[in-house]
Design an enzyme around this catalytic site. Sequence first.
Site, short mmCIF file in Angstrom:
data_model
loop_
_atom_site.label_atom_id
_atom_site.label_comp_id
_atom_site.label_asym_id
_atom_site.label_seq_id
_atom_site.Cartn_x
_atom_site.Cartn_y
_atom_site.Cartn_z
N ALA A 12 0.69 61.79 128.30
CA ALA A 12 1.41 62.88 127.65
C ALA A 12 2.34 62.32 126.59
CB ALA A 12 2.23 63.67 128.67
N LEU A 13 2.59 63.13 125.59
CA LEU A 13 3.65 62.83 124.64
C LEU A 13 4.93 63.41 125.22
CD1 LEU A 13 3.88 61.55 121.78
CD2 LEU A 13 3.87 63.88 120.89
N GLY A 39 2.98 59.10 130.62
CA GLY A 39 1.88 58.95 131.56
C GLY A 39 2.14 57.71 132.37
N ASP A 258 7.85 54.09 137.49
CA ASP A 258 6.95 53.30 136.64
C ASP A 258 7.55 51.93 136.34
OD1 ASP A 258 5.17 55.44 136.53
OD2 ASP A 258 6.16 56.30 134.77
#
Length: 314
Positions: A12-13, A39, A258
């Site tokens: 995704a942006l 993402g 992340d």
Amino acid sequence: MTEIITVTANPALDLSTEAPVVIPDRKLRCAPPLVHPGGGGVNISRAIHNLGGTSRALVAQGGPTGQELVNLIEAEGLTPESLGVAYPTRQSISVRDAATGLQYRFMLPGHAWTEHDAEAARAAILAAASPGALVIPSGSLPPGLPPTFFPDLAPALAERGARMILDTSGAALSHAAQARSGLYALRMDTVEAEELTGQRLRQLSDHADLARKLRADGAAEIVIVAAEASGNVIATEDWVGLTRPPLVIPHSKIGAGDSFVGAFALALSRGEDPVTACCWGTAAAASAVQEEGTTLCQREDVERFFKQVERIAL
């Protein structure tokens, strides 16, 4: 050094901004947005790069938004590779309420995949996997991609000598927990773990019991359950315990998981043992929550925080 390959099927942006207050039925005047490539796998590769490491980023992207995503990834010094699927890339937005400090996150769905798309992605991942590589699928799945896709790919990767670190949720996590598919590491946060078990994890001992049980049941060689600000509970062959971060003032929770996975994988690729790698991941998550938007962990902070991470047996 062991190669790291990240996989992002539904990037995704990411746009992030702030409003003085978030209330319904009003036009909310926001601050200029920060725009980052997003993402799970993309962010993991970005975190690894921030920490001075390298990785290969396999990304499904397409359309004008996808090109902007690629441009932003390349601007950070990374070179994304095609996952073999090129639907228009989605967007997501997060808005921080300056009055309360609460953050609201809106995630748009990606384009639906077909069975042919899944086969193309599978072929691209297997072609990229070298012996010894750490393969890290992360992030949400696009509509149409079955939740069994990544856990069911683990045995084929193992045949090539590669190992999978899976950070997932929902039905995909449920399947991974039961499949005994030869995962190297399986990570989840507290909310995901509670959805998996249908029970509240009220104490750190509950996190430890779950991680220990999942590992004993064959879900993965290493099981990690993030316990929010308390740190991360890890179960390995030799040790079950908590890696506790130093106290930090959080600004945004986006990217903490992340950053953890990126630092964890990078440490493993450099030959660190899993518990030490978990300490690096814990330090990276602590760094990430201090940042705005999806800026992710910063190397100087991570190296400083790593020295302050505590190891507590459970």
